[in-house]
Design a protein around this motif. Structure first.
Motif, PDB file in Angstrom:
ATOM      1  N   PHE A  41       8.650  14.817  12.826  1.00  0.00           N
ATOM      2  CA  PHE A  41       9.202  16.254  13.507  1.00  0.00           C
ATOM      3  C   PHE A  41       7.831  16.467  14.432  1.00  0.00           C
ATOM      4  N   TRP A  42       6.741  16.621  13.882  1.00  0.00           N
ATOM      5  CA  TRP A  42       5.728  17.095  14.627  1.00  0.00           C
ATOM      6  C   TRP A  42       5.333  16.152  15.475  1.00  0.00           C
ATOM      7  N   ARG A  43       5.300  14.667  15.122  1.00  0.00           N
ATOM      8  CA  ARG A  43       5.111  13.435  16.084  1.00  0.00           C
ATOM      9  C   ARG A  43       5.787  13.542  17.350  1.00  0.00           C
ATOM     10  N   GLY A  44       7.137  14.028  17.064  1.00  0.00           N
ATOM     11  CA  GLY A  44       7.943  14.123  18.134  1.00  0.00           C
ATOM     12  C   GLY A  44       7.835  14.939  19.027  1.00  0.00           C
ATOM     13  N   LYS A  45       7.324  16.150  18.514  1.00  0.00           N
ATOM     14  CA  LYS A  45       6.844  17.416  19.233  1.00  0.00           C
ATOM     15  C   LYS A  45       5.732  17.278  20.100  1.00  0.00           C
ATOM     16  N   VAL A  46       4.894  16.510  19.586  1.00  0.00           N
ATOM     17  CA  VAL A  46       3.425  16.078  20.480  1.00  0.00           C
ATOM     18  C   VAL A  46       3.922  15.421  21.608  1.00  0.00           C
ATOM     19  N   GLN A  47       4.903  14.680  21.745  1.00  0.00           N
ATOM     20  CA  GLN A  47       5.377  13.885  22.941  1.00  0.00           C
ATOM     21  C   GLN A  47       5.991  14.779  23.816  1.00  0.00           C
ATOM     22  N   THR A  48       6.493  15.985  23.644  1.00  0.00           N
ATOM     23  CA  THR A  48       7.293  16.821  24.207  1.00  0.00           C
ATOM     24  C   THR A  48       6.656  17.808  25.341  1.00  0.00           C
ATOM     25  N   GLN A  49       7.442  17.678  26.343  1.00  0.00           N
ATOM     26  CA  GLN A  49       6.787  18.649  27.519  1.00  0.00           C
ATOM     27  C   GLN A  49       8.110  19.123  27.894  1.00  0.00           C
ATOM     28  N   PRO A  50       7.868  20.841  28.382  1.00  0.00           N
ATOM     29  CA  PRO A  50       6.957  21.879  28.032  1.00  0.00           C
ATOM     30  C   PRO A  50       7.273  22.346  26.716  1.00  0.00           C
ATOM     31  N   LEU A  51       6.333  22.736  26.090  1.00  0.00           N
ATOM     32  CA  LEU A  51       6.457  23.572  24.715  1.00  0.00           C
ATOM     33  C   LEU A  51       6.533  25.022  25.010  1.00  0.00           C
ATOM     34  N   THR A  52       7.242  25.524  23.943  1.00  0.00           N
ATOM     35  CA  THR A  52       7.241  27.073  23.790  1.00  0.00           C
ATOM     36  C   THR A  52       5.878  27.523  23.169  1.00  0.00           C
ATOM     37  N   GLN A  53       5.831  28.888  23.140  1.00  0.00           N
ATOM     38  CA  GLN A  53       4.812  29.307  22.542  1.00  0.00           C
ATOM     39  C   GLN A  53       4.610  28.986  20.865  1.00  0.00           C
ATOM     40  N   PHE A  54       5.850  28.973  20.373  1.00  0.00           N
ATOM     41  CA  PHE A  54       6.098  28.680  18.828  1.00  0.00           C
ATOM     42  C   PHE A  54       5.457  27.043  18.856  1.00  0.00           C
ATOM     43  N   GLU A  55       6.246  26.392  19.637  1.00  0.00           N
ATOM     44  CA  GLU A  55       5.666  24.776  19.279  1.00  0.00           C
ATOM     45  C   GLU A  55       4.285  24.478  19.683  1.00  0.00           C
ATOM     46  N   LYS A  56       3.698  25.224  20.757  1.00  0.00           N
ATOM     47  CA  LYS A  56       2.147  25.041  20.804  1.00  0.00           C
ATOM     48  C   LYS A  56       1.446  25.574  19.569  1.00  0.00           C
ATOM     49  N   MET A  57       1.962  26.476  18.967  1.00  0.00           N
ATOM     50  CA  MET A  57       1.179  26.894  17.784  1.00  0.00           C
ATOM     51  C   MET A  57       1.192  25.871  16.695  1.00  0.00           C
ATOM     52  N   PHE A  58       2.635  25.322  16.526  1.00  0.00           N
ATOM     53  CA  PHE A  58       2.973  24.437  15.477  1.00  0.00           C
ATOM     54  C   PHE A  58       2.590  22.979  15.772  1.00  0.00           C
ATOM     55  N   VAL A  59       2.151  22.788  17.026  1.00  0.00           N
ATOM     56  CA  VAL A  59       1.762  21.277  17.289  1.00  0.00           C
ATOM     57  C   VAL A  59      -0.067  21.420  17.023  1.00  0.00           C
ATOM     58  N   GLU A  60      -0.542  22.460  17.322  1.00  0.00           N
ATOM     59  CA  GLU A  60      -1.937  22.564  17.266  1.00  0.00           C
ATOM     60  C   GLU A  60      -2.168  22.816  15.846  1.00  0.00           C
ATOM     61  N   SER A  61      -1.442  23.596  14.912  1.00  0.00           N
ATOM     62  CA  SER A  61      -1.739  23.888  13.720  1.00  0.00           C
ATOM     63  C   SER A  61      -1.465  22.716  12.595  1.00  0.00           C
ATOM     64  N   PHE A  62      -0.458  22.056  12.893  1.00  0.00           N
ATOM     65  CA  PHE A  62       0.043  21.039  11.903  1.00  0.00           C
ATOM     66  C   PHE A  62      -0.873  20.378  11.106  1.00  0.00           C
ATOM     67  N   PRO A  63      -1.760  19.727  11.791  1.00  0.00           N
ATOM     68  CA  PRO A  63      -2.915  18.780  11.347  1.00  0.00           C
ATOM     69  C   PRO A  63      -3.801  19.460  10.041  1.00  0.00           C
ATOM     70  N   TYR A  64      -3.964  20.711  10.328  1.00  0.00           N
ATOM     71  CA  TYR A  64      -4.658  21.539   8.999  1.00  0.00           C
ATOM     72  C   TYR A  64      -3.969  21.706   8.000  1.00  0.00           C
ATOM     73  N   TYR A  65      -2.571  22.152   8.190  1.00  0.00           N
ATOM     74  CA  TYR A  65      -1.563  22.391   6.970  1.00  0.00           C
ATOM     75  C   TYR A  65      -1.281  20.798   6.469  1.00  0.00           C
ATOM     76  N   LEU A  66      -1.355  19.805   7.035  1.00  0.00           N
ATOM     77  CA  LEU A  66      -0.822  18.484   6.694  1.00  0.00           C
ATOM     78  C   LEU A  66      -2.294  18.359   5.459  1.00  0.00           C
ATOM     79  N   GLY A  67      -3.206  18.505   5.869  1.00  0.00           N
ATOM     80  CA  GLY A  67      -4.654  18.408   5.117  1.00  0.00           C
ATOM     81  C   GLY A  67      -4.496  19.210   3.893  1.00  0.00           C
TER      82      GLY A  67
END
Length: 336
Positions: free
Chosen positions: A141-167
């Protein structure tokens, strides 16, 4: 309409409803009943929960709510395509426990001797598979969102933070695997009745109800970890005192093995709180979405403190188990 349905299905004449927690409720001859939506639970799983509740009532576990069968001996009724059960509360529902750790340990001990096979409510030994599946779904789902524009504020936070929580999630899975390889489970590590998410208000302090629809069959560490996680997010200032006292009470009543202490840690490492926040945001109606945006913002701002909480538990863990292989969480980038 529900009053008529309850009369048709159960032969019970309801005069008025009141709220008990998040449920509709009514009284009949000094007995309290609650109406619980259960559309999310399969019929076979519901039957297993009914059997588990009957067993705990026979074991004289206080405050366990019992399923009321319809006139046709069905476990549930339907109204507007939603499935509901009616639960009868225990006659003695007043008061609250001052030793939740001890009471939970006793609850788990009784449930551990359940003699029948469980399949639909079974979660013990399944964490790795369930976590990996959840992680893979969110990553896709995150990989799909990375390709999406524009992003809502929530989606920006999700896209930026997911790699951390993946780790963090991958660390938790690896630590779980290491625990299962390194430690020998003891008799107290066998399956028992747990809760989807156990926390300080699960056993409602005003009207004590132990609701079987919240149960799963799992390792006791599930409840201990989720209690600590909830305390961290809801009562952070009380965590050091209440949280570790809760664990000590439990351990005094039903000693925890090194396997258990480490399972608690692996579950705390897995960021279920983050996953649930993201999933619920996308499943919720528009008017509720701002609440999950606030929640995600709080989780991200708290990430460094949550790591400190994990390190605090880890230092206690090394004392309890005498040896511990800690996953390296310091490399993870914190988001603030």
């Amino acid at each position: 309409m529900v009053k008529k349905t309850i009369y048709d299905e159960y032969g019970i004449k309801v005069t008025e409803f009141e709220k008990v927690g998040r449920y509709d409720s009514f009284r009949l001859h000094q007995t309290q009943f609650v109406i619980v939506p259960v559309s999310h639970i399969e019929e076979e799983e519901l039957f297993e929960l009914y059997q588990l509740s009957q067993f705990m009532i026979e074991k004289r576990e206080p405050y366990v709510a019992s399923f009321v069968l319809t006139k046709k001996n069905h476990l549930f009724f339907e109204e507007n395509q939603v499935r509901y059960v009616v639960m009868r509360c225990s006659a003695y529902t007043e008061g609250r426990s001052t030793q939740p750790g001890r009471d939970l340990a006793r609850f788990h001990a009784k449930a551990r001797v359940y003699p029948y096979q469980v399949t639909k409510t079974q979660r013990i030994g399944q964490w790795k598979v369930l976590w990996e599946k959840r992680l893979d779904q969110l990553e896709m789902f995150w990989r799909g969102k990375v390709q999406t524009q524009p992003l809502t504020q929530f989606e920006k936070m999700f896209v930026e933070s997911f790699p951390y929580y993946l780790g963090l999630a991958e660390n938790a899975i690896q630590y779980l695997v290491d625990t299962e390889l390194d430690e020998e489970p003891l008799p107290n590590d066998s399956g028992t009745i747990c809760h989807q998410r156990f926390h300080s208000t699960t056993w409602n302090p005003a009207l004590m109800i132990k609701s079987p629809v919240d149960w799963v069959f799992d390792h006791a560490s599930r409840d201990l970890a989720e209690y600590m996680r909830h305390l961290y997010f809801e009562k952070q200032e009380q965590l050091k005192l209440e949280g570790f006292r809760f664990l000590e009470e439990y351990d005094r009543t039903s000693p925890l093995s090194p396997f258990s202490w480490r399972l608690i840690y692996s579950r705390l490492l897995f960021p279920i709180h983050y996953f649930e926040c993201v999933e619920e945001y996308y499943l919720s109606p528009e008017d509720v979405k701002p609440l999950f945006e606030e929640e995600l913002n709080r989780i991200l701002n708290d990430s460094a403190q949550y790591e400190a909480f994990l390190r605090g538990y880890a230092s206690m863990l090394s004392m309890k188990t005498k040896r511990i292989m800690l996953p390296n969480i310091d490399w993870l980038t914190t988001y603030s």
